[in-house]
Design an enzyme around this catalytic site. Structure first.
Site, PDB file in Angstrom:
ATOM      1  N   TRP A   9       0.816  -1.226   0.000  1.00 14.15           N
ATOM      2  CA  TRP A   9       0.000   0.000   0.000  1.00 14.15           C
ATOM      3  C   TRP A   9       0.847   1.274   0.000  1.00 14.15           C
ATOM      4  CZ3 TRP A   9      -4.564  -0.827   4.046  1.00 14.15           C
ATOM      5  CH2 TRP A   9      -5.412  -1.820   3.557  1.00 14.15           C
ATOM      6  N   HIS A  89      13.194  -2.198  -0.942  1.00  9.98           N
ATOM      7  CA  HIS A  89      12.323  -1.670  -2.006  1.00  9.98           C
ATOM      8  C   HIS A  89      13.028  -0.510  -2.705  1.00  9.98           C
ATOM      9  CE1 HIS A  89       8.973   0.251  -4.044  1.00  9.98           C
ATOM     10  NE2 HIS A  89       8.345  -0.911  -3.948  1.00  9.98           N
ATOM     11  N   GLU A 159      11.828  -6.309  -9.318  1.00 13.89           N
ATOM     12  CA  GLU A 159      11.095  -5.082  -9.610  1.00 13.89           C
ATOM     13  C   GLU A 159      12.002  -4.101 -10.355  1.00 13.89           C
ATOM     14  OE1 GLU A 159       7.479  -4.523  -6.811  1.00 13.89           O
ATOM     15  OE2 GLU A 159       9.172  -3.444  -5.994  1.00 13.89           O
ATOM     16  N   GLY A 165       5.566   1.853 -10.441  1.00  8.18           N
ATOM     17  CA  GLY A 165       4.741   3.056 -10.330  1.00  8.18           C
ATOM     18  C   GLY A 165       4.665   3.894 -11.600  1.00  8.18           C
ATOM     19  N   GLY A 226       1.615  -2.689  -6.226  1.00  9.53           N
ATOM     20  CA  GLY A 226       1.548  -1.387  -5.568  1.00  9.53           C
ATOM     21  C   GLY A 226       0.230  -0.699  -5.833  1.00  9.53           C
TER      22      GLY A 226
HETATM   23  P1  PGA Z   1       3.416  -0.504  -8.642  1.00  6.73           P
HETATM   24  O1  PGA Z   1       4.376  -0.738  -7.382  1.00  6.73           O
HETATM   25  O2  PGA Z   1       2.553  -1.729  -8.755  1.00  6.73           O
HETATM   26  O3  PGA Z   1       2.621   0.722  -8.290  1.00  6.73           O
HETATM   27  O4  PGA Z   1       4.292  -0.317  -9.816  1.00  6.73           O
HETATM   28  C1  PGA Z   1       4.979  -1.973  -7.168  1.00  6.73           C
HETATM   29  C2  PGA Z   1       5.850  -1.901  -5.938  1.00  6.73           C
HETATM   30  O5  PGA Z   1       6.340  -0.807  -5.633  1.00  6.73           O
HETATM   31  O6  PGA Z   1       6.069  -2.894  -5.246  1.00  6.73           O
END
Ligand code: PGA
Length: 242
Positions: A9, A89, A159, A165, A226
């Site tokens: 979140w 992260h 990631e 994001g 996310g």
């Molecule tokens: P996102 O974020 O799905 O908004 O790209 C993923 C995350 O930061 O773990």
């Protein structure tokens, strides 16, 4: 092993009321789902409000306790019935200056209290993917690689920074290649059996349209979600799609 679908979140939502509403909607929507383990990682302050879905934290201190203003320890999280902890992260690496050395200390601290770290790794645009993944895995897992039981409690989340994001998700094909690369690195650091069994997730602009494909053809064991996890219906659809 069940498919792992993790909601991150981030710094949302703003009020307890909204957090409770979102949590309850998700809880209702995923009730009875057997094929996936759903994990919610809310901000620390909401953790005590929730039960009935596996919980994760978004960060942790690498110190057990003491004079570290602003920090939250692994034992405090364990006491709140948290199971997973996101470590490394890309946003923590970028905005909180989390280095691979810090990531490594956190992973060891989380494992020490028998919680499961979710180690986030991934390259940015223009970086050499292999080099970045090797460094992040080698340095992040330093001293953890000696203990088979411990390494299998670590979940790895691929990631790529450019996909987080941005709405620009990594293609399923490219994800598959990256996951293979990650398993190759783990095989070198440890052995083939660990490389095969360690859980590898994908995260970065996952939504209910692309989620199913990653599980079917991307070679991943789950997803780290996310933005799309802030919309109950969308997140439930993601869980159902896998
Ligand atoms: P996102 O974020 O799905 O908004 O790209 C993923 C995350 O930061 O773990």
């Amino acid at each position: 092993m069940k498919t792992l679908i993790i909601a991150n979140w981030k710094e949302n939502p703003t009020t307890q009321q909204e957090a409770k509403e979102l949590f309850e909607l998700v809880k209702k929507g995923v009730k009875g789902i057997k094929h996936a383990e759903v994990v919610i990682c809310p901000p620390f302050v909401y953790l005590p409000l929730f039960s009935g879905i596996t919980l994760g934290a978004q960060n942790v201190s690498y110190e057990e306790k003491g004079a570290f203003t602003g920090e939250v320890s692994s034992l405090m999280l364990k006491d709140l019935k948290v199971t997973y902890v996101i470590v490394g992260h890309s946003e923590a690496r970028k905005y909180l200056n989390e280095t691979d050395e810090i990531v490594n200390k956190k992973i060891k601290e989380v494992l020490a209290v028998k919680l499961k770290p979710i180690l986030c790794i991934g390259e940015n645009t223009g970086e050499d993917k292999q080099q970045v993944l090797e460094r992040q895995l080698m340095d992040g897992l330093r001293e953890v690689i000696n203990h088979k039981s411990e390494i299998l409690n670590v979940v790895i989340a691929y990631e790529p920074i450019w996909a987080v994001g941005t709405g620009n998700n990594c293609s399923v094909e490219e994800t598959k290649k990256s996951v293979l690369l990650i398993r190759e690195i783990i095989a070198k650091l440890y052995n083939e059996s660990v490389a095969k069994n360690v859980m590898v997730l994908y995260g970065g602009s996952v939504n209910s349209q692309n989620s199913g494909e990653y599980i079917k053809n991307g070679g991943v064991d789950g997803l780290l979600v996310g933005r799309a996890s802030l919309n109950a219906e969308e997140f439930i659809n993601i869980v159902k799609s896998v």
